[in-house]
Design an enzyme around this catalytic site. Sequence first.
Site, PDB file in Angstrom:
ATOM      1  N   HIS A 137      41.981  38.583  38.080  1.00 35.18           N
ATOM      2  CA  HIS A 137      41.528  38.867  39.451  1.00 35.18           C
ATOM      3  C   HIS A 137      40.046  38.535  39.615  1.00 35.18           C
ATOM      4  CE1 HIS A 137      41.932  41.892  43.014  1.00 35.18           C
ATOM      5  NE2 HIS A 137      40.981  40.997  43.266  1.00 35.18           N
ATOM      6  N   ARG A 196      34.778  32.110  45.062  1.00 28.85           N
ATOM      7  CA  ARG A 196      34.163  31.680  46.334  1.00 28.85           C
ATOM      8  C   ARG A 196      34.196  30.192  46.581  1.00 28.85           C
ATOM      9  NH1 ARG A 196      34.613  36.457  47.860  1.00 28.85           N
ATOM     10  NH2 ARG A 196      33.149  38.049  47.219  1.00 28.85           N
ATOM     11  N   HIS A 255      46.869  43.613  47.719  1.00 27.81           N
ATOM     12  CA  HIS A 255      45.699  44.451  48.024  1.00 27.81           C
ATOM     13  C   HIS A 255      46.252  45.594  48.861  1.00 27.81           C
ATOM     14  CE1 HIS A 255      41.368  45.290  48.892  1.00 27.81           C
ATOM     15  NE2 HIS A 255      42.009  46.074  49.747  1.00 27.81           N
ATOM     16  N   ASP A 262      38.066  42.001  39.449  1.00 27.00           N
ATOM     17  CA  ASP A 262      37.792  41.855  40.886  1.00 27.00           C
ATOM     18  C   ASP A 262      36.351  41.360  41.077  1.00 27.00           C
ATOM     19  OD1 ASP A 262      38.212  41.759  43.570  1.00 27.00           O
ATOM     20  OD2 ASP A 262      38.485  43.919  43.858  1.00 27.00           O
TER      21      ASP A 262
END
Length: 456
Positions: free
Chosen positions: A66, A70, A192, A318
């Site tokens: 995870h 970007r 999510h 994350d």
Amino acid sequence: MSPGGRFLLTHARIVAHGNSLQDAEILVEGERIAGVGKPGELHVPTDAIVVDVRKHLVLPGLIDPHVHLRDSGVPHAEERQKEDFVSGTKAAVAGGVTTVLDMPNTLPPTTSLAAFKTKRDHAAKTSFCDFGLYAGAAQDNLAAVPAMIRAGAVACKMYVGSSTGNLLVAESTLEETFFKSAAENDYVLAIHAEDQACLEKHAAFYDDKKAPRHNEVRPPECAELAVARAISFARTYRTKTYVCHSSTAAEAGLIRAAKAEGLPVFMEVAPHHLFFDQSEHDVQHNRVRMNPPLRSRADVKALWTALNDGTADTIGTDHAPHTLEQKRKPYWEAPSGVPGLETVLPLLVTAALGEKTTLERVQQLCCQNPARIFGLQGKGRLEAGCDADLVFVDLDVEKAVGESTLFTRCGWSPYAGMRLRGWPLKTYLRGRLVFDRGQPFGHFGKMVSPLQTNTA
Ligand code: DOR
Ligand code: ZN
Ligand code: ZN
């Protein structure tokens, strides 16, 4: 090491049981591990070059299931200030991570086959580590997801509550359709899990307060609601359901029960939810604003229990870089997310050395289990035939997390100043040295996918 050669790693220590280690030698041939054995046990070809590991711990390279790097492959100036495939995967190999699974909430998002291919081709040219790509679920792309899966996506990510970016499936009938389609097309659905209606209700209640606690604006009940619904769909369709960044005692309880029922429900935990509770907001403010938020001490304790009793399956960082300039904005304007690739291994090793968990468990959570859940053959294990993804870990030296030496472009860490052990010394990707003496080497990364079979 260069691929094609034969190397014998001597004086290695590998994880046995719990926190106990055993002396080992590891033979690498080309991109693969050819054998792992006790000292002197392996049949070693005479031309093998000896690399002395000097009694350091050797783990399989970590798989971070995870990350948000970007980078869609289409240049975007603002996103580039935070990260791209080069800076993000340098951070990965510096952190001992040899495979990252990248999330689809890029600009543009990974919601079509064309967007998927653009990201894939760009990452293949620039990545320092192996990478897998998620397909994103959107309002109108149900048919595009299987096409991305057939092109090699590792899984589909669905946001049932809004977060960074505009990916959102808030309507439960559409959500259910994705669960059905995932089961029919045999892909993992990563969620999510914060219920959108619940989030909206609470945001409306708090938006006149100056800087409320993030955990009040996005409370545990929104996560519980979303996970309970996901599990009910998993029960109906037998969908492989991967609950991202589970952050509460309630979610852990629901997932534990789902597993006991035999449902294919998997639980990911993020390091920040293990090492901070919500009181950290008073110290770091928006720097520790992320979705889902930091929770109560009781929730943190329940996550550690889940981690140790086998309820939790993976650690996903994350890794979600944002600039400090953005983090300094007022609460309602600041973005959510923290970087984590360079600190995950020392945090967990330090926790294991302090007996909060074990090295054996860390290896399962960070290596074996993500490979199994996402179907990445030849990854995550120190065994003959597996990829020679290796990280040498220093168990002796304690060092504070520094921000000036980070490779993530955002240039900060919520763990800055924390004294940790377990720093990576060297990282190998399929037999190639990709990190040594503080320096990453690249661009050797390849895409990984459940479609690939390991031919060894
Ligand atoms: O904190 C978060 N940051 N949570 C998410 O769901 C998205 C992520 C990001 O991309 O910034
Ligand atoms: Zn998320
Ligand atoms: Zn995320």
